[in-house]
Scaffold this motif. Sequence first.
Motif, PDB file in Angstrom:
ATOM      1  N   THR A   1       5.747   3.412   0.183  1.00 39.93           N
ATOM      2  CA  THR A   1       5.344   2.676  -1.016  1.00 39.93           C
ATOM      3  C   THR A   1       3.835   2.499  -1.024  1.00 39.93           C
ATOM      4  O   THR A   1       3.258   2.089  -0.018  1.00 39.93           O
ATOM      5  CB  THR A   1       6.019   1.293  -1.072  1.00 39.93           C
ATOM      6  OG1 THR A   1       7.438   1.461  -1.020  1.00 39.93           O
ATOM      7  CG2 THR A   1       5.633   0.555  -2.345  1.00 39.93           C
ATOM      8  N   GLU A   2       3.201   2.816  -2.152  1.00 39.01           N
ATOM      9  CA  GLU A   2       1.761   2.645  -2.294  1.00 39.01           C
ATOM     10  C   GLU A   2       1.469   1.681  -3.436  1.00 39.01           C
ATOM     11  O   GLU A   2       2.152   1.679  -4.459  1.00 39.01           O
ATOM     12  CB  GLU A   2       1.061   3.983  -2.556  1.00 39.01           C
ATOM     13  CG  GLU A   2       1.145   4.942  -1.401  1.00 39.01           C
ATOM     14  CD  GLU A   2       0.263   6.165  -1.588  1.00 39.01           C
ATOM     15  OE1 GLU A   2      -0.219   6.710  -0.584  1.00 39.01           O
ATOM     16  OE2 GLU A   2       0.046   6.567  -2.759  1.00 39.01           O
ATOM     17  N   THR A   3       0.440   0.866  -3.237  1.00 42.06           N
ATOM     18  CA  THR A   3      -0.004  -0.072  -4.267  1.00 42.06           C
ATOM     19  C   THR A   3      -1.352   0.385  -4.800  1.00 42.06           C
ATOM     20  O   THR A   3      -2.285   0.610  -4.022  1.00 42.06           O
ATOM     21  CB  THR A   3      -0.137  -1.496  -3.697  1.00 42.06           C
ATOM     22  OG1 THR A   3       1.135  -1.907  -3.178  1.00 42.06           O
ATOM     23  CG2 THR A   3      -0.590  -2.466  -4.774  1.00 42.06           C
ATOM     24  N   LEU A   4      -1.439   0.528  -6.124  1.00 41.09           N
ATOM     25  CA  LEU A   4      -2.688   0.927  -6.767  1.00 41.09           C
ATOM     26  C   LEU A   4      -3.245  -0.251  -7.557  1.00 41.09           C
ATOM     27  O   LEU A   4      -2.529  -0.888  -8.328  1.00 41.09           O
ATOM     28  CB  LEU A   4      -2.452   2.117  -7.697  1.00 41.09           C
ATOM     29  CG  LEU A   4      -1.925   3.400  -7.037  1.00 41.09           C
ATOM     30  CD1 LEU A   4      -1.688   4.475  -8.090  1.00 41.09           C
ATOM     31  CD2 LEU A   4      -2.890   3.891  -5.973  1.00 41.09           C
ATOM     32  N   THR A   5      -4.510  -0.547  -7.337  1.00 42.54           N
ATOM     33  CA  THR A   5      -5.179  -1.657  -8.021  1.00 42.54           C
ATOM     34  C   THR A   5      -6.227  -1.108  -8.979  1.00 42.54           C
ATOM     35  O   THR A   5      -7.059  -0.289  -8.581  1.00 42.54           O
ATOM     36  CB  THR A   5      -5.856  -2.580  -6.993  1.00 42.54           C
ATOM     37  OG1 THR A   5      -4.862  -3.091  -6.092  1.00 42.54           O
ATOM     38  CG2 THR A   5      -6.536  -3.749  -7.705  1.00 42.54           C
ATOM     39  N   PRO A   6      -6.172  -1.530 -10.257  1.00 43.77           N
ATOM     40  CA  PRO A   6      -7.155  -1.048 -11.236  1.00 43.77           C
ATOM     41  C   PRO A   6      -8.588  -1.376 -10.818  1.00 43.77           C
ATOM     42  O   PRO A   6      -8.862  -2.493 -10.370  1.00 43.77           O
ATOM     43  CB  PRO A   6      -6.772  -1.794 -12.514  1.00 43.77           C
ATOM     44  CG  PRO A   6      -5.341  -2.155 -12.323  1.00 43.77           C
ATOM     45  CD  PRO A   6      -5.182  -2.438 -10.865  1.00 43.77           C
ATOM     46  N   ARG A   7      -9.485  -0.421 -10.951  1.00 48.05           N
ATOM     47  CA  ARG A   7     -10.898  -0.596 -10.651  1.00 48.05           C
ATOM     48  C   ARG A   7     -11.726   0.000 -11.789  1.00 48.05           C
ATOM     49  O   ARG A   7     -12.365   1.031 -11.636  1.00 48.05           O
ATOM     50  CB  ARG A   7     -11.249   0.101  -9.324  1.00 48.05           C
ATOM     51  CG  ARG A   7     -10.657  -0.552  -8.090  1.00 48.05           C
ATOM     52  CD  ARG A   7     -11.409  -1.815  -7.690  1.00 48.05           C
ATOM     53  NE  ARG A   7     -11.002  -2.305  -6.380  1.00 48.05           N
ATOM     54  CZ  ARG A   7     -10.048  -3.186  -6.159  1.00 48.05           C
ATOM     55  NH1 ARG A   7      -9.379  -3.672  -7.202  1.00 48.05           N
ATOM     56  NH2 ARG A   7      -9.755  -3.577  -4.943  1.00 48.05           N
ATOM     57  N   PRO A   8     -11.685  -0.659 -12.968  1.00 45.89           N
ATOM     58  CA  PRO A   8     -12.429  -0.116 -14.110  1.00 45.89           C
ATOM     59  C   PRO A   8     -13.928  -0.096 -13.818  1.00 45.89           C
ATOM     60  O   PRO A   8     -14.432  -0.991 -13.130  1.00 45.89           O
ATOM     61  CB  PRO A   8     -12.093  -1.089 -15.247  1.00 45.89           C
ATOM     62  CG  PRO A   8     -11.411  -2.242 -14.632  1.00 45.89           C
ATOM     63  CD  PRO A   8     -10.997  -1.903 -13.264  1.00 45.89           C
ATOM     64  N   PRO A   9     -14.655   0.901 -14.248  1.00 42.02           N
ATOM     65  CA  PRO A   9     -14.186   2.035 -15.076  1.00 42.02           C
ATOM     66  C   PRO A   9     -13.799   3.253 -14.253  1.00 42.02           C
ATOM     67  O   PRO A   9     -13.831   4.369 -14.747  1.00 42.02           O
ATOM     68  CB  PRO A   9     -15.433   2.333 -15.910  1.00 42.02           C
ATOM     69  CG  PRO A   9     -16.557   2.069 -14.949  1.00 42.02           C
ATOM     70  CD  PRO A   9     -16.122   0.908 -14.096  1.00 42.02           C
TER      71      PRO A   9
ATOM     72  N   SER B   1       3.209  -1.585   7.696  1.00 37.06           N
ATOM     73  CA  SER B   1       2.261  -1.848   6.609  1.00 37.06           C
ATOM     74  C   SER B   1       0.858  -1.543   7.109  1.00 37.06           C
ATOM     75  O   SER B   1       0.382  -2.150   8.079  1.00 37.06           O
ATOM     76  CB  SER B   1       2.353  -3.305   6.153  1.00 37.06           C
ATOM     77  OG  SER B   1       3.642  -3.590   5.638  1.00 37.06           O
ATOM     78  N   PHE B   2       0.188  -0.584   6.462  1.00 36.84           N
ATOM     79  CA  PHE B   2      -1.141  -0.172   6.899  1.00 36.84           C
ATOM     80  C   PHE B   2      -2.144  -1.291   6.669  1.00 36.84           C
ATOM     81  O   PHE B   2      -2.082  -2.000   5.660  1.00 36.84           O
ATOM     82  CB  PHE B   2      -1.594   1.060   6.123  1.00 36.84           C
ATOM     83  CG  PHE B   2      -0.797   2.314   6.400  1.00 36.84           C
ATOM     84  CD1 PHE B   2       0.454   2.260   7.007  1.00 36.84           C
ATOM     85  CD2 PHE B   2      -1.284   3.549   6.039  1.00 36.84           C
ATOM     86  CE1 PHE B   2       1.182   3.399   7.247  1.00 36.84           C
ATOM     87  CE2 PHE B   2      -0.560   4.709   6.269  1.00 36.84           C
ATOM     88  CZ  PHE B   2       0.671   4.637   6.876  1.00 36.84           C
ATOM     89  N   SER B   3      -3.091  -1.443   7.582  1.00 33.46           N
ATOM     90  CA  SER B   3      -4.150  -2.438   7.419  1.00 33.46           C
ATOM     91  C   SER B   3      -5.128  -1.979   6.340  1.00 33.46           C
ATOM     92  O   SER B   3      -5.178  -0.802   5.979  1.00 33.46           O
ATOM     93  CB  SER B   3      -4.898  -2.631   8.739  1.00 33.46           C
ATOM     94  OG  SER B   3      -5.642  -1.469   9.050  1.00 33.46           O
TER      95      SER B   3
ATOM     96  N   SER C   1       2.793   1.312   2.740  1.00 32.68           N
ATOM     97  CA  SER C   1       3.788   0.919   3.736  1.00 32.68           C
ATOM     98  C   SER C   1       4.847   2.003   3.852  1.00 32.68           C
ATOM     99  O   SER C   1       5.114   2.738   2.894  1.00 32.68           O
ATOM    100  CB  SER C   1       4.450  -0.417   3.366  1.00 32.68           C
ATOM    101  OG  SER C   1       5.175  -0.289   2.150  1.00 32.68           O
ATOM    102  N   ALA C   2       5.434   2.105   5.030  1.00 33.45           N
ATOM    103  CA  ALA C   2       6.505   3.070   5.293  1.00 33.45           C
ATOM    104  C   ALA C   2       7.664   2.313   5.920  1.00 33.45           C
ATOM    105  O   ALA C   2       7.516   1.739   7.010  1.00 33.45           O
ATOM    106  CB  ALA C   2       6.025   4.183   6.207  1.00 33.45           C
ATOM    107  N   ALA C   3       8.803   2.284   5.229  1.00 38.79           N
ATOM    108  CA  ALA C   3       9.993   1.577   5.724  1.00 38.79           C
ATOM    109  C   ALA C   3      11.005   2.588   6.244  1.00 38.79           C
ATOM    110  O   ALA C   3      11.360   3.540   5.542  1.00 38.79           O
ATOM    111  CB  ALA C   3      10.607   0.738   4.614  1.00 38.79           C
TER     112      ALA C   3
END
Length: 271
Positions: free
Chosen positions: A74-82, A49-51, A91-93
């Motif tokens: 696996t990548e997690t994207l978090t909304p940052r409007p606008p 899991s990348f820091s 992370s890489a499993a």
Amino acid sequence: MQYTLKTLAAAAALTIATAASAQTTTPVGGSLTLNGQAYQLDGGTGTLSFSSSLITALNVGKIAVTKVGDATVTETLTPRPPFGSTRTGVSAAAPITAVTTGATGEVLSVDTTGGALQTANILEGVSLGGTLSVANLSVDLTNKKIFASITGDFRGVATGEAAPYGSEVLTTKDNFHLWNFASISGPTTLNGAGTYANTISGLTITADGFKHFVSALRLVDLGVSTLQGVTDYGTISSTINVSAVPEPSTYAMAIAGLALVGVAARRARKA
């Protein structure tokens, strides 16, 4: 005095040989002996899991991360409007291929297959464009070192700079000492059937590893300084699955039971 030195040398050699013989490397699906009983290594997973600081560096360089081999990214994207979404998790499993244990079941090292490919596009002041594959991690729990197979253009390593622009000469280096780690939590000794989970924390890149990152990803200026600011590359969470191997008497009873069922079935048909 000469005799004493020879004796000490022989004793040291015997100690090293004994320690080496006590180590056993078991591939997935292979059998291992724990506390005098037979068990099977069923497999497991190692997840890097990348820091957050490493992810920031990747975002600055607009570096894409994709899977290599049998790994899953696996990548997690978090909304940052606008402004849309920002990558906040990577992370890489990778599946475990083998585990090396000591005489009392202590885990000495764990090997995995597959990994992650990082691709940097041309970005002024950050990167001249390049790729770096990090795969097949081997974690040395005794010395707190992490080795990997790395592939990239390493022609800039000697000078600590980006590889020459305009062509790409890929080289693979196996068993490359890439990271060290600070600590490990969770069980590190196998003593029977079960799932053993632990977490390695505080991954720091080696000086040579840093040069290979810079060369392969062709980092310049802001790209180099941003990566220099990454003091913790993340964590590795692993699970090792071990199952019991039935005793020979269990197999014999099962065969006998099947034989009795067969006899009963034949008698029923004759009746």
